[in-house]
Design a protein around this motif. Structure first.
Motif, PDB file in Angstrom:
ATOM      1  N   ARG A  99     -15.210 -40.636 -25.924  1.00 46.06           N
ATOM      2  CA  ARG A  99     -15.446 -39.205 -25.694  1.00 46.06           C
ATOM      3  C   ARG A  99     -14.261 -38.569 -24.997  1.00 46.06           C
ATOM      4  O   ARG A  99     -13.563 -39.256 -24.271  1.00 46.06           O
ATOM      5  CB  ARG A  99     -16.686 -39.017 -24.831  1.00 46.06           C
ATOM      6  N   ASP A 129     -16.355 -35.728 -34.484  1.00 46.78           N
ATOM      7  CA  ASP A 129     -15.128 -36.337 -33.988  1.00 46.78           C
ATOM      8  C   ASP A 129     -14.020 -35.293 -34.005  1.00 46.78           C
ATOM      9  O   ASP A 129     -13.849 -34.565 -34.977  1.00 46.78           O
ATOM     10  CB  ASP A 129     -14.758 -37.564 -34.831  1.00 46.78           C
ATOM     11  N   ARG A 174     -14.936 -44.859 -40.868  1.00 40.38           N
ATOM     12  CA  ARG A 174     -16.098 -44.399 -40.091  1.00 40.38           C
ATOM     13  C   ARG A 174     -16.968 -45.587 -39.677  1.00 40.38           C
ATOM     14  O   ARG A 174     -17.476 -45.657 -38.562  1.00 40.38           O
ATOM     15  CB  ARG A 174     -16.921 -43.403 -40.918  1.00 40.38           C
ATOM     16  N   ALA A 198     -15.127 -47.754 -36.853  1.00 43.07           N
ATOM     17  CA  ALA A 198     -14.515 -47.062 -35.708  1.00 43.07           C
ATOM     18  C   ALA A 198     -15.251 -47.310 -34.402  1.00 43.07           C
ATOM     19  O   ALA A 198     -16.478 -47.225 -34.325  1.00 43.07           O
ATOM     20  CB  ALA A 198     -14.461 -45.563 -35.994  1.00 43.07           C
ATOM     21  N   GLY A 216      -8.749 -39.021 -34.088  1.00 41.39           N
ATOM     22  CA  GLY A 216      -8.934 -40.445 -34.330  1.00 41.39           C
ATOM     23  C   GLY A 216      -7.664 -41.121 -34.783  1.00 41.39           C
ATOM     24  O   GLY A 216      -6.600 -40.484 -34.933  1.00 41.39           O
ATOM     25  N   ARG A 246     -21.708 -30.590 -37.231  1.00 39.76           N
ATOM     26  CA  ARG A 246     -22.077 -31.943 -37.638  1.00 39.76           C
ATOM     27  C   ARG A 246     -22.917 -31.916 -38.930  1.00 39.76           C
ATOM     28  O   ARG A 246     -22.766 -32.764 -39.802  1.00 39.76           O
ATOM     29  CB  ARG A 246     -22.872 -32.595 -36.500  1.00 39.76           C
ATOM     30  N   ARG A 253     -16.049 -45.770 -30.773  1.00 34.66           N
ATOM     31  CA  ARG A 253     -16.252 -44.349 -30.418  1.00 34.66           C
ATOM     32  C   ARG A 253     -15.881 -44.102 -28.964  1.00 34.66           C
ATOM     33  O   ARG A 253     -16.170 -44.923 -28.098  1.00 34.66           O
ATOM     34  CB  ARG A 253     -17.714 -43.939 -30.599  1.00 34.66           C
ATOM     35  N   HIS A 268     -10.507 -45.722 -34.370  1.00 36.25           N
ATOM     36  CA  HIS A 268     -11.116 -45.105 -33.192  1.00 36.25           C
ATOM     37  C   HIS A 268     -11.402 -43.646 -33.512  1.00 36.25           C
ATOM     38  O   HIS A 268     -10.584 -42.982 -34.153  1.00 36.25           O
ATOM     39  CB  HIS A 268     -10.171 -45.189 -31.990  1.00 36.25           C
ATOM     40  N   LEU A 269     -12.553 -43.165 -33.095  1.00 41.82           N
ATOM     41  CA  LEU A 269     -12.875 -41.744 -33.258  1.00 41.82           C
ATOM     42  C   LEU A 269     -13.290 -41.188 -31.898  1.00 41.82           C
ATOM     43  O   LEU A 269     -14.099 -41.809 -31.196  1.00 41.82           O
ATOM     44  CB  LEU A 269     -14.023 -41.554 -34.259  1.00 41.82           C
ATOM     45  N   THR A 270     -12.717 -40.054 -31.551  1.00 40.47           N
ATOM     46  CA  THR A 270     -13.083 -39.391 -30.299  1.00 40.47           C
ATOM     47  C   THR A 270     -14.088 -38.287 -30.607  1.00 40.47           C
ATOM     48  O   THR A 270     -13.812 -37.430 -31.451  1.00 40.47           O
ATOM     49  CB  THR A 270     -11.834 -38.746 -29.649  1.00 40.47           C
ATOM     50  N   SER A 271     -15.251 -38.332 -29.943  1.00 39.41           N
ATOM     51  CA  SER A 271     -16.295 -37.344 -30.251  1.00 39.41           C
ATOM     52  C   SER A 271     -16.366 -36.260 -29.198  1.00 39.41           C
ATOM     53  O   SER A 271     -16.120 -36.513 -28.021  1.00 39.41           O
ATOM     54  CB  SER A 271     -17.666 -38.012 -30.287  1.00 39.41           C
TER      55      SER A 271
END
Ligand SMILES: NC(=O)c1ccc[n+]([C@@H]2O[C@H](COP(=O)([O-])OP(=O)(O)OC[C@H]3O[C@@H](n4cnc5c(N)ncnc54)[C@H](OP(=O)(O)O)[C@@H]3O)[C@@H](O)[C@H]2O)c1
Length: 324
Positions: free
Chosen positions: A324, A209, A317, A320, A212, A167, A322, A199-202
């Protein structure tokens, strides 16, 4: 005309595998200095590609025998070292992403112009002629009115110590691979694209992420659906759908130099395959960069697109959702 004397800031994997082989083999380029935080790494790179090993990046920028630098650093560091290089009056070929900030991209582009230096961002796929074949099909109206674009770039998982999991180094899927589908939309539908949703998957362990999706709209009414991911089966393709047909580019982003590209055209109930001869897009990047330095020749890797690219990434960004 003398060769462009290149320095390198960082002994990156992509430098070793792709860009330094292309730079070292190019007749218009001489690799004169290879910089690394680690002198032994610099020595190993210099042994293979030529030039002097240098410890530290600042020392490369301080050399009067360096005309231009290649910057393949983690995403968080690319913009800062590009700025320092431009301030040292070097031309810059920077790895993607140059930055995820439109303001920073704009400042760097202004700085490059003020200093009369070339500034290129290495979205190398843009140098492959298969996309010009697509342009010609669109211009000839072979699929009618363009309605939508669908683009995906996904790659399998990398080792846990890879910069894409960091990160603090701006790792993640949007910076790592998301720029390619964004750039594809910009190339075929832009400028003036809006971001309608994302959409962003973290990954909760790393905070970056890992995948996405984004939905973009073009001023003419066409839409773009984009996907990107870092722990997915490989795919690097795009498809354009028109009122009367479709164009599919199945190997859009990483076609090997010996690969005959195939473009699929469906129209009015028929299917054609157009073949594009093998092409080394990394070599073409180097040629375009050299021409940019020598004559300011236009290239898709430079100009206002650098700013539009960063703006789109920043907006994705910002909007988006978020998960998981
Ligand atoms: N255009 C393309 O096809 C393509 C493909 C892959 C990657 N890329 C881009 O190229 C860049 C490098 O990617 P890569 O996969 O080659 O990564 P990498 O192997 O990890 O290389 C990054 C380099 O940055 C330097 N570095 C400086 N500070 C660092 C820090 N704090 N942590 C880690 N490394 C640091 C290191 O060089 P020294 O140790 O020698 O100083 C390292 O070798 C990224 O911006 C990536 O998005 C582009």
């Amino acid at each position: 005309m003398g060769r462009v004397r290149m320095g390198v800031l960082g002994c990156a994997d992509i430098a070793w595998r792709r860009m330094l082989p292309a730079l070292a083999a190019h007749p218009a380029v001489e690799v004169v200095a290879v910089g690394s935080r680690d002198g032994a790494k610099a020595a190993a790179f210099a042994e293979r590609f030529g030039g002097e090993p240098v410890t530290g990046y600042e020392a490369v920028l301080g050399r009067s025998d360096v005309d231009a630098v290649y910057v393949p650093l983690p995403p968080a560091l690319n913009a800062g070292w590009t700025r320092r290089a431009l301030e040292a009056d070097k031309h810059v070929l920077c790895e993607k992403p140059l930055t995820g900030s439109a303001r920073q991209a704009s400042e760097l582009w202004d700085l490059a112009r003020a200093r009369d230096r070339a500034l290129f961002e290495n979205y190398m796929f843009l140098c492959h002629p298969q996309h010009q074949v697509v342009d010609a099909l669109l211009a000839a109206g072979r699929i009618g009115q363009l309605r939508s674009l669908n683009a995906e770039f996904t790659i399998p998982g990398k080792p846990s110590d890879d910069i894409r999991h960091r990160r603090d180094l701006d790792g993640g899927a949007l910076t790592g691979v998301g720029g390619y589908p964004l750039r594809t939309a910009l190339r075929h539908l832009g400028p003036g694209l809006g971001v309608a949703g994302a959409h962003l998957t973290s990954d909760p362990r790393t905070g970056v992420d890992t995948g996405g999706a984004a939905l973009l709209t073009a001023p003419g009414g066409a839409v773009a659906q984009l996907g990107f991911g870092l722990e997915h089966a490989y795919r690097g393709r795009y498809e354009l759908t028109g009122s009367r047909g479709r164009i599919l580019v199945p190997r859009a982003y990483t076609p090997p130099a010996d690969h005959t590209a195939v473009i699929h055209l469906e129209h009015d109930g028929s299917h054609e395959e157009l073949l594009v001869p093998p092409h080394d897009q990394f070599r073409s990047v180097v040629t375009a960069f050299v021409e940019g330095i020598r004559s300011g020749a236009p290239s898709p890797l430079t100009g206002g697109a650098l700013v539009e690219q960063a703006r789109l990434a920043e907006e994705v960004r910002a909007v988006a959702l978020r998960g998981r």
